[in-house]
Design an enzyme around this catalytic site. Structure first.
Site: not given
Ligand code: T46
Length: 188
Positions: A23, A28, A46-48, A59, A62, A72, A133, A167-168
């Site tokens: 399949r 895990e 929290q999981d992202n 990205r 951060h 993480k 993550y 931002k970045d």
């Molecule tokens: C990180 C995060 C963001 N947000 C919201 C805030 C913004 O409106 C939107 C996009 O956020 P951001 O542009 O900061 O997303 P990334 O550029 O992917 O940032 C992440 O990318 C790098 C690689 C990381 O390790 C961090 O977890 C985090 O900084 O998601 C949330 O609601 N919860 C969260 O935990």
């Protein structure tokens, strides 16, 4: 679960076992006992999950500062990240400013464990790459910080300008960055 040390103490590469059959596979992706057996206890809260449509999406780099610093555990759900990068920003650390990057992909199933006190970032190598993550603290916008992706000597091995968030694109260079983290003399 294979666990590999990296040149950055505390930053680990994990390879969960995959059980393949006709399949596909089962794995895990996280089991707390696997790291507890190595003296590492992580309480993820929290999981992202993010998807980057364009190749060359970068990205990072951060962090979240104390009291909401995050460790993480990063993996690639679909596509390929090269690299997923950790940079030590703990003042006084013998490896301050040092970086380590690993290729994380759906294919290799590798995971990168990044302790608090390290920057995290990645660049994508396939369209629609997804990163998933686990974090040991909740999102805290007031503690959210960034360091310029091109200020840490990282060889991203990517031709041309990456796709960055606003931002970045304006983040502080590491040379001008006053880290909120201090090395405690222990492994991360
Ligand atoms: C990180 C995060 C963001 N947000 C919201 C805030 C913004 O409106 C939107 C996009 O956020 P951001 O542009 O900061 O997303 P990334 O550029 O992917 O940032 C992440 O990318 C790098 C690689 C990381 O390790 C961090 O977890 C985090 O900084 O998601 C949330 O609601 N919860 C969260 O935990």
């Amino acid at each position: 679960m294979e666990i590999t040390q990296t040149p950055l103490p505390g930053v680990l590469l994990l390879e969960p076992r995959r059980f393949g059959d006709a399949r596909g596979f089962f794995s895990e992706s996280w089991n707390r006992k696997n790291l507890e057996g190595h003296g590492i206890t992580l309480d993820f809260v929290q999981d992202n999950h993010s998807m980057s449509a364009q190749v060359g999406t970068l990205r990072g780099l951060h962090f979240q500062s104390p009291p909401h610093a995050q460790a993480k555990l990063v993996r690639c759900g679909r596509g390929r990240l090269t690299f997923d990068v950790a940079v030590d920003i703990r003042k006084g650390s013998p490896t301050y400013g040092h970086w380590f990057g690993a290729e994380l992909s759906f294919e290799n199933g590798l995971q990168l464990l990044i302790p608090a006190g390290f920057l995290h970032g990645f660049i994508t190598r396939e369209p629609d790459t997804e990163i998933i993550y686990k974090c040991t603290d909740y999102y805290a916008p007031d503690c959210d910080g960034a360091v310029a992706w091109d200020s840490c000597g990282i060889d991203w091995d990517f031709e041309g300008p990456p796709l960055l968030s606003e931002k970045d694109a304006v983040a502080t260079a590491l040379a001008n960055f006053d880290s909120p983290f201090t090395w405690d003399g222990e492994m991360a």
